[in-house]
Every structure is written in C-alpha cells, then in structure tokens.
Design a protein around this motif. Sequence first.
Motif, PDB file in Angstrom:
ATOM      1  N   ARG A  74       6.868  13.463 -12.429  1.00 41.39           N
ATOM      2  CA  ARG A  74       7.427  12.559 -13.452  1.00 41.39           C
ATOM      3  C   ARG A  74       8.631  11.761 -12.976  1.00 41.39           C
ATOM      4  O   ARG A  74       9.107  10.877 -13.671  1.00 41.39           O
ATOM      5  N   SER A  75       9.165  12.127 -11.820  1.00 39.22           N
ATOM      6  CA  SER A  75      10.298  11.352 -11.291  1.00 39.22           C
ATOM      7  C   SER A  75      10.161  11.226  -9.784  1.00 39.22           C
ATOM      8  O   SER A  75       9.811  12.188  -9.097  1.00 39.22           O
ATOM      9  N   ILE A  76      10.440  10.029  -9.295  1.00 40.52           N
ATOM     10  CA  ILE A  76      10.256   9.746  -7.870  1.00 40.52           C
ATOM     11  C   ILE A  76      11.361   8.795  -7.423  1.00 40.52           C
ATOM     12  O   ILE A  76      11.787   7.935  -8.206  1.00 40.52           O
ATOM     13  N   ALA A  77      11.845   8.995  -6.203  1.00 34.94           N
ATOM     14  CA  ALA A  77      12.887   8.113  -5.670  1.00 34.94           C
ATOM     15  C   ALA A  77      12.426   7.530  -4.342  1.00 34.94           C
ATOM     16  O   ALA A  77      11.934   8.262  -3.474  1.00 34.94           O
ATOM     17  N   PHE A  78      12.580   6.215  -4.207  1.00 40.96           N
ATOM     18  CA  PHE A  78      12.171   5.504  -2.992  1.00 40.96           C
ATOM     19  C   PHE A  78      13.386   4.985  -2.221  1.00 40.96           C
ATOM     20  O   PHE A  78      14.255   4.330  -2.811  1.00 40.96           O
ATOM     21  N   PRO A  79      13.384   5.144  -0.906  1.00 35.73           N
ATOM     22  CA  PRO A  79      14.310   4.350  -0.081  1.00 35.73           C
ATOM     23  C   PRO A  79      13.643   2.986   0.138  1.00 35.73           C
ATOM     24  O   PRO A  79      12.483   2.798  -0.230  1.00 35.73           O
ATOM     25  N   LEU A 119       0.824  -1.217   0.000  1.00 35.48           N
ATOM     26  CA  LEU A 119       0.000   0.000   0.000  1.00 35.48           C
ATOM     27  C   LEU A 119       0.855   1.262   0.000  1.00 35.48           C
ATOM     28  O   LEU A 119       0.503   2.249  -0.646  1.00 35.48           O
ATOM     29  N   CYS A 120       1.963   1.250   0.728  1.00 36.77           N
ATOM     30  CA  CYS A 120       2.863   2.419   0.755  1.00 36.77           C
ATOM     31  C   CYS A 120       3.326   2.778  -0.653  1.00 36.77           C
ATOM     32  O   CYS A 120       3.362   3.956  -1.022  1.00 36.77           O
ATOM     33  N   TYR A 121       3.736   1.751  -1.412  1.00 37.29           N
ATOM     34  CA  TYR A 121       4.215   2.008  -2.782  1.00 37.29           C
ATOM     35  C   TYR A 121       3.071   2.491  -3.656  1.00 37.29           C
ATOM     36  O   TYR A 121       3.211   3.445  -4.419  1.00 37.29           O
ATOM     37  N   ARG A 122       1.906   1.831  -3.526  1.00 40.14           N
ATOM     38  CA  ARG A 122       0.757   2.215  -4.346  1.00 40.14           C
ATOM     39  C   ARG A 122       0.316   3.645  -4.010  1.00 40.14           C
ATOM     40  O   ARG A 122       0.050   4.451  -4.900  1.00 40.14           O
ATOM     41  N   ALA A 123       0.241   3.956  -2.725  1.00 43.58           N
ATOM     42  CA  ALA A 123      -0.219   5.287  -2.307  1.00 43.58           C
ATOM     43  C   ALA A 123       0.773   6.364  -2.758  1.00 43.58           C
ATOM     44  O   ALA A 123       0.373   7.431  -3.231  1.00 43.58           O
ATOM     45  N   SER A 124       2.059   6.090  -2.633  1.00 41.34           N
ATOM     46  CA  SER A 124       3.079   7.086  -3.007  1.00 41.34           C
ATOM     47  C   SER A 124       3.073   7.328  -4.511  1.00 41.34           C
ATOM     48  O   SER A 124       3.108   8.485  -4.969  1.00 41.34           O
ATOM     49  N   LEU A 125       3.010   6.253  -5.281  1.00 39.12           N
ATOM     50  CA  LEU A 125       3.004   6.402  -6.740  1.00 39.12           C
ATOM     51  C   LEU A 125       1.697   7.057  -7.201  1.00 39.12           C
ATOM     52  O   LEU A 125       1.704   7.900  -8.102  1.00 39.12           O
ATOM     53  N   GLY A 126       0.601   6.681  -6.570  1.00 36.75           N
ATOM     54  CA  GLY A 126      -0.699   7.267  -6.923  1.00 36.75           C
ATOM     55  C   GLY A 126      -0.722   8.764  -6.637  1.00 36.75           C
ATOM     56  O   GLY A 126      -1.200   9.554  -7.457  1.00 36.75           O
ATOM     57  N   LEU A 127      -0.187   9.142  -5.488  1.00 39.42           N
ATOM     58  CA  LEU A 127      -0.132  10.562  -5.123  1.00 39.42           C
ATOM     59  C   LEU A 127       0.755  11.330  -6.105  1.00 39.42           C
ATOM     60  O   LEU A 127       0.392  12.413  -6.571  1.00 39.42           O
ATOM     61  N   ALA A 128       1.889  10.752  -6.451  1.00 38.19           N
ATOM     62  CA  ALA A 128       2.778  11.398  -7.426  1.00 38.19           C
ATOM     63  C   ALA A 128       2.066  11.573  -8.766  1.00 38.19           C
ATOM     64  O   ALA A 128       2.163  12.633  -9.394  1.00 38.19           O
ATOM     65  N   ALA A 129       1.330  10.574  -9.173  1.00 37.60           N
ATOM     66  CA  ALA A 129       0.637  10.645 -10.474  1.00 37.60           C
ATOM     67  C   ALA A 129      -0.438  11.725 -10.451  1.00 37.60           C
ATOM     68  O   ALA A 129      -0.576  12.477 -11.425  1.00 37.60           O
ATOM     69  N   THR A 130      -1.190  11.822  -9.347  1.00 35.19           N
ATOM     70  CA  THR A 130      -2.248  12.840  -9.308  1.00 35.19           C
ATOM     71  C   THR A 130      -1.648  14.254  -9.321  1.00 35.19           C
ATOM     72  O   THR A 130      -2.294  15.191  -9.761  1.00 35.19           O
ATOM     73  N   GLN A 131      -0.419  14.378  -8.857  1.00 31.84           N
ATOM     74  CA  GLN A 131       0.263  15.687  -8.877  1.00 31.84           C
ATOM     75  C   GLN A 131       1.047  15.877 -10.180  1.00 31.84           C
ATOM     76  O   GLN A 131       1.791  16.846 -10.318  1.00 31.84           O
ATOM     77  N   ARG A 132       0.922  14.931 -11.083  1.00 32.14           N
ATOM     78  CA  ARG A 132       1.626  14.947 -12.379  1.00 32.14           C
ATOM     79  C   ARG A 132       3.144  14.993 -12.213  1.00 32.14           C
ATOM     80  O   ARG A 132       3.859  15.641 -13.002  1.00 32.14           O
ATOM     81  N   ARG A 153       3.485  -2.977 -11.565  1.00 34.59           N
ATOM     82  CA  ARG A 153       2.026  -2.969 -11.715  1.00 34.59           C
ATOM     83  C   ARG A 153       1.535  -1.551 -11.998  1.00 34.59           C
ATOM     84  O   ARG A 153       0.693  -1.339 -12.854  1.00 34.59           O
ATOM     85  N   PHE A 154       2.082  -0.596 -11.273  1.00 41.15           N
ATOM     86  CA  PHE A 154       1.684   0.804 -11.453  1.00 41.15           C
ATOM     87  C   PHE A 154       2.084   1.310 -12.846  1.00 41.15           C
ATOM     88  O   PHE A 154       1.289   1.942 -13.551  1.00 41.15           O
ATOM     89  N   LEU A 155       3.315   1.026 -13.245  1.00 34.53           N
ATOM     90  CA  LEU A 155       3.821   1.566 -14.519  1.00 34.53           C
ATOM     91  C   LEU A 155       3.078   0.987 -15.720  1.00 34.53           C
ATOM     92  O   LEU A 155       2.983   1.634 -16.763  1.00 34.53           O
ATOM     93  N   LEU A 156       2.545  -0.224 -15.565  1.00 34.51           N
ATOM     94  CA  LEU A 156       1.794  -0.840 -16.669  1.00 34.51           C
ATOM     95  C   LEU A 156       0.621   0.015 -17.108  1.00 34.51           C
ATOM     96  O   LEU A 156       0.264   0.037 -18.275  1.00 34.51           O
TER      97      LEU A 156
END
Length: 172
Positions: A112-117, A97-110, A141-144
Amino acid sequence: MAYDRRIELMTGDITSLAVDAIVNAANPSLLGGGGVDGAIHRAAGPGLLAECRKLGGCKTGEAKLTAGHNLPARHVIHTVGPVWRGGSGGEEALLALCYRASLGLAATQRLRSIAFPAISTGVYGFPRPRACALAVDETHRFLLKDGTMERVIFISFDDETEALYRRALGLD
Ligand code: AR6
C-alpha cells in the motif's frame, strides 16, 4: 491537471523510510553498486545480497521483489533503469517500464505504500526533468486504475530534483 493526492514528495535518504516497499535503482546483476543501490545494501545488511544472489539478475525495465532485511521498509523492489545514450535507444520507454513494473509488482503483492528514488538520473545519466515528468505520468496512469495503493512517494536526494517533481505535478 490536478495531481493525485496519493502522491507525496520528500527530500532525504530513501533507506530511512518505513514503507511497504522502497524501490532500488539497481544494475542487471542485482549484486549491489554505488548510489542509492549501495546505500540500500549497506542499510539492509548482508541478508539482502544473499537474497539477491538467488534472483538471477534483472533485465532493464523489469522489477524483482526481496525482503527489506534490516531496513525499516518491509520490502525492496529492485528495478534496472536504462543507461542514457542520447535518447534514441528507447530509454524513455524503458524508464516508463521500470515504474510500471515496480508499481505492478507492488500491487500484486497488495503493498500500500511505495517510495521511488529518481531512477537512472545518477550514474546512468538520464536527464532529470524528463525522468521526473515520466515518473509522475506513469504513476498517475497507474493510480487511475488502482484501488490498493495508498501512498506513492518520490524521494529526492537534492532540492533541484524535488523542484522538478513539483513542476511535473503542477505544484509550481
Ligand atoms: N536516497 C534517495 N535517493 C538517492 C540516494 C538515497 N540514499 N542515493 C542516491 N540517490 P543512482 P542510477 C539518488 O546513481 O542512475 C548504481 O551503482 C541520486 O541522487 O543511484 O539508476 C547501480 O548499481 C539520483 O537522483 O542510480 C547501477 O549500476 C538517483 O538516486 C547504477 O548506479 C539515482 O542515482 C544505477 O544508476
């Protein structure tokens, strides 16, 4: 499976990255801590803590956005990973969920680059091989189905973790 070329691996300090967002492995208070959280707050300066105080905390598996303040990154996405308690408490689902929520939030803010620890793999004790595999699976899964994100960086603080990401991506 061939890995998605939008995914990159790096070793080093996440606070040095000039990306749209770095992800913070925070705790539910969002008021700072040790590990990567401490490093991000130190590098971002007191403005980050002031902004975090207004957010009212964050539940495990959720994500919240702030500005990057003095960081080279434009934003920080704060997410709270699960504390590892042996695996029967839904820890894997919560980390996903952490990965999904973080990527989803980044996408809604448009963004284009994100870095995860490697979320939860420090103080929170989540087994690293499983955590790295899960991070890669969720991101694939998200990038698909995403057409906005251009770079997803997994940054490791040590060589062993990078090797685990390499294995999860089928690079070794
Ligand atoms: N850049 C990249 N990765 C880092 C950095 C850095 N500057 N510093 C540490 N890591 P942890 P958690 C790696 O403990 O397990 C905090 O006190 C580290 O090697 O930071 O999710 C919070 O406030 C490890 O692989 O986060 C919470 O209370 C990974 O980041 C708690 O720790 C995560 O380690 C969260 O624990």
